[in-house]
Design a protein around this motif. Sequence first.
Motif, short mmCIF file in Angstrom:
data_model
loop_
_atom_site.label_atom_id
_atom_site.label_comp_id
_atom_site.label_asym_id
_atom_site.label_seq_id
_atom_site.Cartn_x
_atom_site.Cartn_y
_atom_site.Cartn_z
N ALA A 35 40.92 26.99 37.10
CA ALA A 35 40.13 28.30 37.11
C ALA A 35 39.53 28.41 38.86
N ILE A 36 39.43 29.72 39.16
CA ILE A 36 38.94 30.08 40.44
C ILE A 36 37.65 30.55 39.98
N GLU A 37 36.71 29.43 40.33
CA GLU A 37 35.31 29.57 40.23
C GLU A 37 34.49 28.42 41.15
N PRO A 38 33.38 28.87 41.63
CA PRO A 38 32.63 28.12 42.61
C PRO A 38 32.58 26.78 42.05
N GLY A 39 32.73 25.77 42.77
CA GLY A 39 32.90 24.14 42.53
C GLY A 39 34.03 23.59 42.14
N LYS A 40 34.85 24.58 41.55
CA LYS A 40 36.49 24.08 41.20
C LYS A 40 37.00 23.68 42.61
N ARG A 41 38.04 22.68 42.29
CA ARG A 41 38.93 22.53 43.44
C ARG A 41 39.59 23.61 43.87
N ALA A 42 39.88 23.89 45.28
CA ALA A 42 40.65 25.02 45.62
C ALA A 42 42.12 24.94 45.34
N ASP A 43 42.35 25.15 44.38
CA ASP A 43 43.89 25.17 43.99
C ASP A 43 44.16 26.64 43.58
N VAL A 44 45.07 27.33 44.36
CA VAL A 44 45.03 28.72 44.34
C VAL A 44 46.52 29.00 44.43
N VAL A 45 47.23 29.93 43.91
CA VAL A 45 48.62 30.41 43.82
C VAL A 45 48.63 31.75 43.88
N ALA A 46 49.37 32.74 44.68
CA ALA A 46 49.53 34.04 44.82
C ALA A 46 51.00 34.35 44.70
N VAL A 47 51.10 35.45 43.77
CA VAL A 47 52.40 35.91 43.60
C VAL A 47 52.40 37.40 43.88
N PRO A 48 53.52 37.88 44.47
CA PRO A 48 53.58 39.60 44.61
C PRO A 48 53.75 40.12 43.38
N GLY A 49 52.99 41.42 43.47
CA GLY A 49 53.09 42.14 42.33
C GLY A 49 52.00 41.66 41.07
#
Length: 429
Positions: A390-404
């Motif tokens: 999950a993208i939440e404070p305290g979590k590891r900064a694992d983020v993926v972004a896709v177009p659209g």
Amino acid sequence: MHPTMRPLVLALALLPLAAAAVEPVALHCERLFDARSGKLLDARTVVVREGRIADVLPGRAAVAGARTVDLAGHTCTPGWIDMHVHLGDQSSPDSYEEEFRLDPIDFAFRSVGFAEKTLMAGFTTVRDLGGEIAPHLRDAIDQGLLKGPRIYAAGKSIATTGGHADPTNGYNTTLSHLIGPPGPTQGVINSPQEARQAVRQRYKEGSDLIKITATGGVLSYAKSADAPQFTVEEVRAIVETARDYGYRVAAHAHGTEGMKRAVLGGVTTIEHGTYMSDEVMTLMKQKGTWYVPTIYAGRFVAAKAAEPGYFPEIVRPKAQRVGAQIQQTFARAYKAGVRIAFGTDMGVGPHGDNAREFLYMVEAGMPPAEALRAATVHAAEALGVDDIGAIEPGKRADVVAVPGDPLQDIGVVLKVGFVMKDGVIYRQP
């Protein structure tokens, strides 16, 4: 360190890697997928400090001292989790003879590229279910020697004699007599006592979890893909011993009876689940057992079974029969309310194509939001890890972004534009 691993480690140390994140980063996401609710939020700014998510702010917020990454037109999601991969191998028409011709170091070098492809495809965490290379690959990635996803490694799968993970299947009599029958040290057991020893050996070797092959398998050199291969008592001995070490247990299972015994024995996940019956689904819901479908692998082997020479003749009928069934079973299990976590069995198919599983899940009736949740919050829960998904404070900064917008067009998951793992950017538009 084993002497055979030294050349590999020395070579890996020379590879160029992404620099560790030392400055705060502000990700301007046009949309953000909230994995908890399954809803798509409007513009958000994800603030990353020291490898963790520090804050999630509305709109395109200015963050003092932070480097801004503009992800206009993109939807940010938590880093994806694949609960079933084999990074030490990738199937081909040569796979069966290569195990006699190649050394472990050959497979280890191949795994370097497989790991990077997996990360670049948006999968920041994987569960490697079976392979002696995976714990070493995990350690090399953790030490910053190469690029790859965070790995939870099962090490050598545990089988019974002649079972799907018996390493001597297909050997001729002379070679079998020369090597001798494999035992618990090699991951082959035939009693509850030997089952406990095999788990303790995996602990000794540095595994993160345990995998058993509760039934026959499609690609093993053996006739049956679905015969049960453990007793309930053997499964229970494995689960109880695994619990002593904080391990969860994954069970490869195609046949109904083997699945039933695995669930009754207390495993955490059922992998593949091809011939899952209504009775087994009910048991899984009662026990809280997770299902990892691996539709991709089923479709891949069914397609390759039509190509003469890709599989040995003893394997082709299994691949045709089992491969075609998995997606239908997934559809039934989802409608029945079985808990589902994302997994591909990648290594059967080509590494880096993991996200295609999302398309097959949606094709079988799962809404796109639920498919994304299966690869984020639900996979993290099945894995037993609370700092990812999950993208939440305290979590590891694992983020993926896709177009659209993936909720409107799930196909955009094949066009990953941005990948961050532990605050380090590995890919960006």
